[in-house]
Write a protein that holds these residues in place. Structure first.
Motif, PDB file in Angstrom:
ATOM      1  N   LYS A  58       7.460 -14.484  57.891  1.00 52.55           N
ATOM      2  CA  LYS A  58       6.290 -15.288  57.521  1.00 52.55           C
ATOM      3  C   LYS A  58       6.199 -16.538  58.378  1.00 52.55           C
ATOM      4  O   LYS A  58       5.110 -16.961  58.756  1.00 52.55           O
ATOM      5  N   LEU A  62       4.704  -7.424  53.676  1.00 54.24           N
ATOM      6  CA  LEU A  62       4.227  -7.624  52.311  1.00 54.24           C
ATOM      7  C   LEU A  62       3.417  -6.427  51.840  1.00 54.24           C
ATOM      8  O   LEU A  62       3.476  -6.038  50.672  1.00 54.24           O
ATOM      9  N   GLU A  99       0.131  -7.435  49.219  1.00 54.03           N
ATOM     10  CA  GLU A  99       0.394  -8.815  49.627  1.00 54.03           C
ATOM     11  C   GLU A  99      -0.227  -9.819  48.655  1.00 54.03           C
ATOM     12  O   GLU A  99       0.232 -10.948  48.553  1.00 54.03           O
ATOM     13  N   THR A 124       4.399 -17.609  49.000  1.00 56.55           N
ATOM     14  CA  THR A 124       5.255 -16.437  48.946  1.00 56.55           C
ATOM     15  C   THR A 124       6.720 -16.867  49.050  1.00 56.55           C
ATOM     16  O   THR A 124       7.061 -17.617  49.955  1.00 56.55           O
ATOM     17  N   ASN A 146      10.246 -12.645  49.587  1.00 56.43           N
ATOM     18  CA  ASN A 146       9.043 -11.850  49.294  1.00 56.43           C
ATOM     19  C   ASN A 146       9.026 -11.284  47.875  1.00 56.43           C
ATOM     20  O   ASN A 146       8.321 -11.783  47.010  1.00 56.43           O
TER      21      ASN A 146
END
Lengths: 405, 620, 210
Positions: B25, B96, B503, B510, B514
């Protein structure tokens, strides 16, 4: 082969779209106003593909507009949950099969024309009887940063920047490069072909169907002055071409100009070893543009208007006009006065009466053939139609096997 | 370990975190920043091109500088803007969407980014070190071999370094998608963006090595006296063209397929309908990719390959129109019967359909080999590929930016400004490029530094420049929107668009692992299924357990830095022996870091069950 | 889920230790894909070689028929093929958790690889000095050294990889953390071997014939 495509085009011309398309651009440059066989064939193909594609586009847009207008979320329907459709086999088959059919319609002439346009064997032009035993005209074209050389095969005639061709037949050209890759493109006459260095030489044919001075461009990036590597095709009637050819073959590089300034210019031209690069008459070296018929050039250096001032300007500072050219720095810059004399000399180099002007008048001169061809009454033809017919027949006659090398 | 704390870390700590991160991310954010920067740079170059071509015989910028700008515009936009931005979204979204805690190779992921960045910086350093490459992004030999500046050395080495990064990214995502899907996430339940990411990664894997070889040849020819492309010494310049396009054509699909994926997500979400003809869409994607490898020579119809080769490649190229058409119709019928909300992402998707259709139409036109003799290397082709690349890829990236901004940054971009961006950019785009079709047919070749008066090209070029200015305004509004939203935007809900895929099931922000528990996927659009058939929450597929996480590492940065230094040394080796110091120093840094990576065990760490429980159990 | 200690322990390894963990599985699959990419890389090199074979332009050069000497290349081929076989034995013992035997076979593999590399250096040296067949002489030379040299570089890298792994793990024995690494390097070694078979055929045999 031309039959049904031609009809398509006629249909298309009736629609208003034709106006938009063919009204576009310069008549001696635009690919949309073809003046040559290749460009003509290609425009047919373009139009066919545009019609098919417009059909597809309209279908897509019709559905699109309907969907966007009809299925917008309305006020108060924020919580509405549409039906979750997975797909539809019939619909999906339709929009798979119909495009395939449309593409097949397009694929057939694509292959036909691809083969037709790359055909450079003179004997295969579908002539019935080899009545016209003239040799096919082959020209070796060399591209160099940033100018063009044209060597008329087996004739010791060489020109640069202006390519003279007759309007009655296909002219075959072989393309090679002296340095990097260039591309030979005269949009109103034919499509382009890359000009490669080394072994990858290419051949193509060009055929102008009308007299005129056509713009040619270099279409493959070749350096700083790529955009200025212009040339011209001077398409003259066959008789005029024959005369030009014989004038050029009989040129005397040593001939003294009449004008005194030009005479001094000639001396300066040789004293300053301009001749080391710029040949008068035929030369195998091709270091710089050949100036044999410089007096008839349609442009100076391919891009500047043809007048003395510009020639002097070029001699004094070529870099200003064509960045990256090979002349800059490789000669002694003469005084302005000397440059003017050299310009006078160069402008006096006009071995033939035939020049760009002859391509722009309505004069159509028949070739002086050994054998009389059937079109006797065409000498001052100004009716385009019958004229074109003759040209086509002439073209068909142009078959000869001796011309292989 | 799990530091979902509110307190803000200092600047130094944040910087260090990003320099060493292996979290997909955060790497996505890095890609977004890097790619965004180069996008603006490439845009600036585009503006200079259009300003130079606004008037006939214009002398605003010189020929050499123009050629450098024109080359760098193409190279930057393809390699340094579009590619990393695609990777940004693949990083941000794919793990995700498939319900994974990370990518398969977090270390390589980070290495891929730093290689891209250092490669891009190296390439752009050429501006300050003697001049940028000047022969077009296609770098045709022998011009590129003989070009007198160091420009093409920078091109070859810079793209080589960033190309390695891309290749790693490609392998990483293939393995991630194949191996790390959540329970129940079968191939035919994967969201279309994930599918396109997978296929694009496969394309990267098979296309980029060709570029690697081509760039090696170029480097050898230019810097080590080899003769691959030197005609006098038996070389053949056409080999470069083949190698370049064997890479170059799949590259187009590498870029555009993920953009198709974005649109599939956006259209489905904002129409509140599942994707129409999902399996046909997947099939069409695979087919496009497959054909994409068999059509490279349609870039070379004028090279002189002969009518047989030209015909074969022409027909193969036309065939691509069929799966592409299937996609267009499937999007239309996804919208059909839906309840369409025209939020900014959807607006871009709506703008994309007609634009890309035109790009596809001209694509079929240029595939007609005989007619391409007129189109080739003219503004017609320039118009065509901008309709495809801007109308497809850039529209897709901007749509994705608006769509996934809340997922990445937790805030929704301003809708009003978003719409202004769209209209300026959309109208400007068509103004710029539609007319260029005609300019090409009217006899204007591409890569022209100036056009001369008297060719009836004035009006078209002027209109084109005006359009480009509008696009610039649109981009500036987007930039303003991003800054404004970042400074005083409000944190959005976890699912601002009423999303359908995994997601959107995660909390905002987030967590860095995850998924606390991997979710159980019950079908296509898993979140939508839970929303309509369950309680809107994903069912956990496993009991709460320790989570294994990878360690951060500074080594990717060091490896890339080492190669960067070596690259500079190699470029300047012919000029000075001092360059050998750089070559050796760089290699020591790069291989030293790799050696450390090999001998030092990196086992990662575990987030313990107890810590997770403190944050509240259960899948969000 | 395994913890650190599990991964590094040499006890109770499963039959296929290289694919027992998720990391191992990822590595295994990723490496196969990497080899797919390598295939394209070598395909490009082969294509270029075939296009430029015996292409000298204006330069002087020795055509392939006179240049190559098959006996030496044949010996090199046998050596490299044998080394591939010995690495198979290594992996066989890895799966049986016979660490020492594995190390012995890998050592033999490395020795064979090194002698292959030595012979290749000798071969290149021979071409350069006897025939002036250099990298810069003409396009044929460039293409030849690019293709065969790239392969040679792969061999060298493979040797370094083997050695690094063997030294690093000499005292630790086999575990779930390093088993995938040993497996991959042997996979890489096989790939190099397969490429060589193609080089032997396309470059040397076909070069000798026509």
């Amino acid at each position: 082969m031309k039959g049904w495509m031609g009809r398509f085009r006629a249909l298309f011309l009736l629609s208003g779209l034709a106006l938009i398309l063919t009204g576009c651009g310069n008549p001696y440059l635009s690919a949309l106003q073809p003046k040559g066989e290749g460009a003509d064939m290609i425009l047919d193909l373009m139009i066919l593909s545009i019609i098919i594609m417009l059909f597809v586009f309209l279908v897509v847009m019709a559905i699109y507009v309907f969907v966007v207008v009809k299925f917008r979320q309305k006020k108060g329907e924020e919580d509405y949950i549409p039906k979750q459709v997975e797909g539809n086999r019939i619909l999906e088959t339709i929009w798979t099969v119909i495009p395939i059919i449309l593409l097949l319609i397009l694929a057939v002439p694509t292959v036909q024309y691809t083969f037709a346009l790359s055909d450079t064997t003179p004997e295969s032009t579908e002539g019935e009887e080899a009545e016209n035993t003239d040799d096919a005209l082959w020209i070796d074209v060399t591209g160099k940063q940033f100018w063009w050389n044209f060597d008329y095969r087996d004739t010791s005639v060489q020109t640069s920047q202006d390519l003279y061709i007759p309007t009655d037949k296909r002219v075959y050209i072989k393309l090679s490069s002296g340095d990097v890759i260039h591309s030979f493109w005269v949009p109103s006459i034919s499509g382009k072909m890359d000009v490669n260095p080394g072994k990858n030489e290419n051949e193509m044919f060009i055929k102008a169907e009308e007299e005129g001075v056509y713009w040619g461009h270099c279409a493959e990036f070749c350096g700083p002055s790529h955009s200025l590597m212009d040339f011209r095709i001077v398409a003259v009637s066959p008789g005029e071409f024959d005369q030009w050819m014989s004038d050029m073959q009989n040129v005397d590089p040593e001939a003294e100009p009449e004008d005194s300034s030009a005479r001094e210019g000639k001396q300066l031209f040789s004293d300053n070893s301009c001749m080391g690069c710029h040949a008068v008459g035929s030369s195998p070296a091709m270091m710089g543009p050949n100036v044999t018929n410089f007096g008839d050039r349609s442009k100076v250096a391919g891009v500047l208007d043809y007048n003395k001032e510009n020639i002097v300007d070029w001699i004094m500072d070529p870099e200003k006009h064509k960045p990256g050219n090979s002349m800059t720095g490789n000669y002694t810059i003469p005084s302005e006065e000397d440059a003017e004399k050299i310009a006078d000399y160069l402008m006096s180099l006009s071995p033939s009466e035939i020049g760009p002007d002859d391509a722009q008048d309505d004069d159509y001169v028949q070739p002086q053939k050994k054998e009389e061809s059937e079109q006797e009454g065409n000498e001052n033809n100004d009716e385009g139609n019958s004229n074109e017919n003759n040209q086509e027949e002439n073209n068909d006659d142009n078959t000869n096997e001796d011309e292989e090398n | 370990m799990s530091t979902a704390t509110v307190e803000k870390p200092g600047f130094g700590a944040t910087l260090w975190e990003y320099l060493t991160t292996v979290d997909h991310k955060k790497i996505a954010i890095l890609y977004l920043l890097g790619g965004g920067f180069f996008f603006l740079l490439g845009g600036l170059e585009a503006m200079l091109i259009r300003l130079q071509l606004m008037l006939p015989d214009n002398n605003l910028i010189g020929a050499q500088f123009y050629n450098e700008i024109m080359t760098m515009h193409g190279t930057t936009m393809i390699f340094l803007a579009a590619m990393p931005l695609i990777f940004a979204f693949m990083n941000a979204v794919v793990p995700l969407q498939i319900g994974a805690r990370d990518v398969a190779f977090p270390f390589l992921n980070s290495l891929g980014f730093w290689l891209f960045l250092f490669g891009g910086i190296l390439l752009n350093l050429s501006w300050f070190l003697g001049g940028a490459p000047d022969g077009g992004w296609t770098a045709y030999a022998p011009f590129s071999i003989w070009s007198s500046t160091h420009g093409f050395d920078f091109y070859a080495i810079g793209l080589q370094i960033s190309g390695f990064g891309t290749l790693m990214g490609g392998i990483n995502f293939i393995v991630t998608i194949v191996n790390m899907r959540a329970p129940g996430m079968t191939y035919m339940r994967m969201p279309l963006f994930t599918w396109t990411a997978l296929i694009a990664s496969v394309l990267i894997l098979f296309a980029f090595p060709a570029l690697t070889v081509g760039l090696f040849f170029m480097t050898f020819d230019r810097l080590f006296g080899a003769n691959f492309f030197v005609p006098e010494m038996g070389g053949n310049e056409i080999i470069w063209e083949h190698i370049f396009w064997i890479f170059g054509h799949p590259e187009v699909y590498i870029l555009v397929l993920p953009a198709f994926g974005v649109f599939s997500e956006v259209i489905s979400t904002f129409s509140k309908k599942r994707l129409f003809g999902y399996s046909a869409m997947v099939f069409a994607t695979v087919l496009i990719a497959f054909f994409g490898f068999m059509v490279w020579a349609h870039h070379m119809f004028t090279v002189g390959m002969g009518p047989i080769a030209n015909s074969i490649f022409a027909i193969a190229t036309m065939a691509i129109a069929v799966p592409t058409g299937i996609k267009i119709f499937n999007w239309l019928f996804t919208m059909w019967g839906g309840s369409i909300r025209f939020s900014t992402p959807m607006l871009w998707a709506a703008g994309f359909i007609p634009t890309f259709t035109i790009g596809g139409m001209t694509g079929v036109m240029v595939a007609v080999a005989a007619a391409d003799l007129q189109y080739h290397d003219t503004y017609f082709v320039v118009a065509h590929f901008h309709y495809v690349i801007v109308g497809g890829v850039v529209f897709g990236l901007i749509a994705g930016t608006h769509y996934w901004w809340p997922l990445i940054f937790g805030k929704v971009l301003n809708e009003k400004l978003g719409k202004w961006t769209f209209w300026f950019f959309f109208i400007g785009f068509h103004l710029t490029f539609f007319i260029q079709h005609f300019l090409g047919l009217m006899g204007m070749p591409r890569r022209y530094w100036k056009f001369l008066p008297g060719q009836d090209l004035e009006v078209g070029n002027f209109i084109s420049t005006v359009g480009a200015l509008l696009m610039a305004v649109g981009t500036i509004i987007l930039l303003y929107n991003i800054i404004k939203t970042s400074v005083n935007g409000e944190r959005s809900s976890q699912d601002p668009w009423d999303g359908r895929t995994l997601e959107w099931s995660l909390p905002n922000p987030t967590p860095h692992y995850n998924f606390k528990q991997l979710p159980l996927v019950r079908g296509l659009d898993p979140l939508w299924i839970e929303k309509t058939q369950g309680n809107g929450k994903l069912i956990p597929a496993e009991p709460l357990n320790d989570i294994h996480m990878p360690n951060n590492s500074f080594l990717p940065f060091m490896i890339s830095l080492g190669l960067f230094i070596t690259g500079i040394g190699v470029i300047f080796r012919p000029d000075s022996n001092v360059a050998y110091i750089a070559i050796i120093a760089g290699l020591v840094i790069a291989f030293g870091s790799m050696f450390i990576r090999s001998v030092k065990d990196d086992l990662g760490y575990h987030i313990h069950k107890e810590d997770l429980e403190e944050e509240g159990a259960g899948v969000e | 889920m395994s913890t650190h200690e599990d991964v590094l322990s040499s006890e109770n390894l499963p039959h296929e230790p290289e694919r027992a963990t998720l990391e191992g599985k990822n590595k295994f699959m990723g490496f196969w894909f990497f080899l797919g990419g390598e295939t394209v890389l070598f395909a490009s090199l082969f294509g270029t070689y075939l296009a430029l074979k015996n292409s000298f332009g204006d330069a002087e050069g020795t055509p392939s028929q006179e240049l190559f000497g098959l006996p030496l290349v044949f010996i090199m081929t046998v050596i490299l093929l044998t080394s591939s076989l010995t690495s198979v034995y290594g992996i066989y013992h890895m799966k049986n958790q016979a660490f020492k035997k594995m190390m012995v076979w890998f050592t033999i593999t490395v020795l064979l690889g090194a002698s292959f590399l030595g012979l290749e250096v000798y071969e290149f040296n021979h071409y350069v000095h006897e025939f002036h067949h250099t990298f810069t002489a003409h396009a044929f030379g460039s293409a030849f050294y690019a293709l065969v040299g790239f392969h040679g570089a792969h061999v060298a890298f493979g040797l370094l990889w083997f050695l690094t792994l063997m030294f690093r793990n000499a005292k630790r024995g086999l575990n779930l953390y390093n088993a995938p690494k040993f497996y991959l390097v042997s996979l890489y070694w096989h790939f190099i071997d397969v490429v060589w078979v193609f080089i032997f055929t396309v470059v040397y045999l076909m070069g000798k014939v026509g």
